[in-house]
Enzyme design. Structure first.
Site, PDB file in Angstrom:
ATOM      1  N   LEU A 226       0.831  -1.183   0.144  1.00  0.00           N
ATOM      2  CA  LEU A 226      -0.027  -0.012  -0.003  1.00  0.00           C
ATOM      3  C   LEU A 226       0.969   1.257  -0.242  1.00  0.00           C
ATOM      4  O   LEU A 226       1.928   1.137   0.578  1.00  0.00           O
ATOM      5  CB  LEU A 226      -0.967  -0.087   1.370  1.00  0.00           C
ATOM      6  CG  LEU A 226      -1.969  -1.035   1.420  1.00  0.00           C
ATOM      7  CD1 LEU A 226      -2.667  -0.661   2.745  1.00  0.00           C
ATOM      8  CD2 LEU A 226      -3.003  -0.955   0.168  1.00  0.00           C
ATOM      9  N   ASP A 227       0.381   2.306  -0.563  1.00  0.00           N
ATOM     10  CA  ASP A 227       1.317   3.338  -0.543  1.00  0.00           C
ATOM     11  C   ASP A 227       1.299   4.087   0.858  1.00  0.00           C
ATOM     12  O   ASP A 227       0.565   3.744   1.853  1.00  0.00           O
ATOM     13  CB  ASP A 227       0.584   4.589  -1.491  1.00  0.00           C
ATOM     14  CG  ASP A 227       0.462   4.145  -2.839  1.00  0.00           C
ATOM     15  OD1 ASP A 227       1.317   3.449  -3.415  1.00  0.00           O
ATOM     16  OD2 ASP A 227      -0.482   4.762  -3.655  1.00  0.00           O
ATOM     17  N   ARG A 228       2.464   4.944   0.804  1.00  0.00           N
ATOM     18  CA  ARG A 228       2.697   5.277   2.465  1.00  0.00           C
ATOM     19  C   ARG A 228       1.488   5.896   2.902  1.00  0.00           C
ATOM     20  O   ARG A 228       1.073   5.911   4.194  1.00  0.00           O
ATOM     21  CB  ARG A 228       3.813   6.229   2.028  1.00  0.00           C
ATOM     22  CG  ARG A 228       4.447   6.927   3.540  1.00  0.00           C
ATOM     23  CD  ARG A 228       4.789   8.356   3.408  1.00  0.00           C
ATOM     24  NE  ARG A 228       6.261   8.297   2.785  1.00  0.00           N
ATOM     25  CZ  ARG A 228       7.426   8.070   3.309  1.00  0.00           C
ATOM     26  NH1 ARG A 228       7.570   7.989   4.751  1.00  0.00           N
ATOM     27  NH2 ARG A 228       8.545   8.135   2.513  1.00  0.00           N
TER      28      ARG A 228
END
Length: 294
Positions: free
Chosen positions: A135-137
């Site tokens: 998942l993106d930051r």
């Protein structure tokens, strides 16, 4: 047989007198509902001979020492960024907060993998976290990590057959019409790592996203996105393609940033266990900040 509980911890202690699988023994000897006992086991609140055990069919032998946490949860895991949702000897499912990467990128970056590796070390587990998906930051929500190479490879090679439901919820800009639909096109990265879409094959990867509007105002919509394919930045690009980018998205958004975070949360993750093949279904609540806008 129950032994005295020590004052230094919050565990009840037992000694096993007959052979039995762990869950069967717990149900026969502990007070409380089956649901509560299973939750204690899944929540890492059971130790066998001093080691945390979550495997329900773990074989007990006479003389084994069982410790049962009075608080239902194991206290060894503490992180403001990561919450353990489920764990067994092959994999771990976590809910990550915004502001932490799924894995290391560059020097000393805060990431879920290193948080889990530290936890495995402290809890005496001889394993490391193997990244299966990301998942993106600034996206929050559910992630699964494998604990060994074999499990990681099964998950990676058969990801699309193993995972049968992945859903995200997002707050997007504007009033989405109609109530539901599907976006399908090809996604490709340019040299600056910006993902762009094309209605015809551009040499990228075909991506399909289904959407369903849960709530809306004239300014914003709360939308559930179901992934049929899992491409990089898929939901963020597809939301922008709809003309309703995800709020707080610095890359594909329109500057609409009502709660000062990327409004994207991975809320449902369902898959067949790579080793036992049982159905594993996890969901987390929609973030309160999202709901408060409606």
């Amino acid at each position: 047989m129950k032994t005295n509980s020590y004052n230094t911890d919050r565990y009840d202690h037992y000694v096993v007198e007959e052979e039995a699988p762990l869950l069967e023994w717990l149900l026969a000897h502990l007070k409380g509902s089956k649901t509560k006992i299973k939750a204690t086991l899944q929540g890492r609140g059971i130790k066998v001979n001093g080691k945390v055990t979550t495997q329900f069919d773990y074989q007990l032998h006479p003389g084994a020492k069982i410790s049962v946490s009075q608080t239902k949860k194991n206290d060894q895991f503490k992180s403001r960024y990561v919450k353990v949702v489920y764990e067994d000897r092959w994999l771990i499912v976590v809910e990550k907060n915004v502001g932490i990467l799924s894995m290391a990128a560059g020097h000393r970056s805060l990431n879920v993998k290193s948080v889990l590796d530290d936890y495995f070390k402290k809890s005496g587990q001889r394993c490391t976290a193997h990244v299966v998906h990301r998942l993106d930051r600034d996206t929050s929500g559910l992630l699964v990590y494998a604990k060994d190479m074999e499990t990681e490879q099964i998950l990676e090679r058969n990801w699309h057959e193993i995972v049968y439901d992945r859903r995200y919820v997002a707050v997007v800009s504007g009033e989405v019409e109609p109530d539901e639909g599907t976006i399908a096109n090809w996604l490709r990265d340019n040299k600056a790592y910006y993902t762009y879409s094309s209605p015809v094959d551009n040499g990228g990867k075909y991506a399909v996203t289904h959407f369903h509007v849960l709530n809306r105002t004239t300014e914003h919509s709360l939308v559930e996105f179901q992934l049929e394919t899992g491409r990089k930045n898929q939901i963020r690009v597809h939301a922008a393609d709809m003309g309703h980018p995800v709020c707080g998205d610095p890359k594909y958004g329109n500057g609409d940033d009502p709660i000062h975070r990327l409004c994207l949360h991975a809320c449902v993750l369902c898959f067949y266990h790579p080793v036992t093949n049982e159905r594993m279904e996890f969901d987390t609540p929609i973030p309160t900040q999202f709901l408060q806008m409606f």
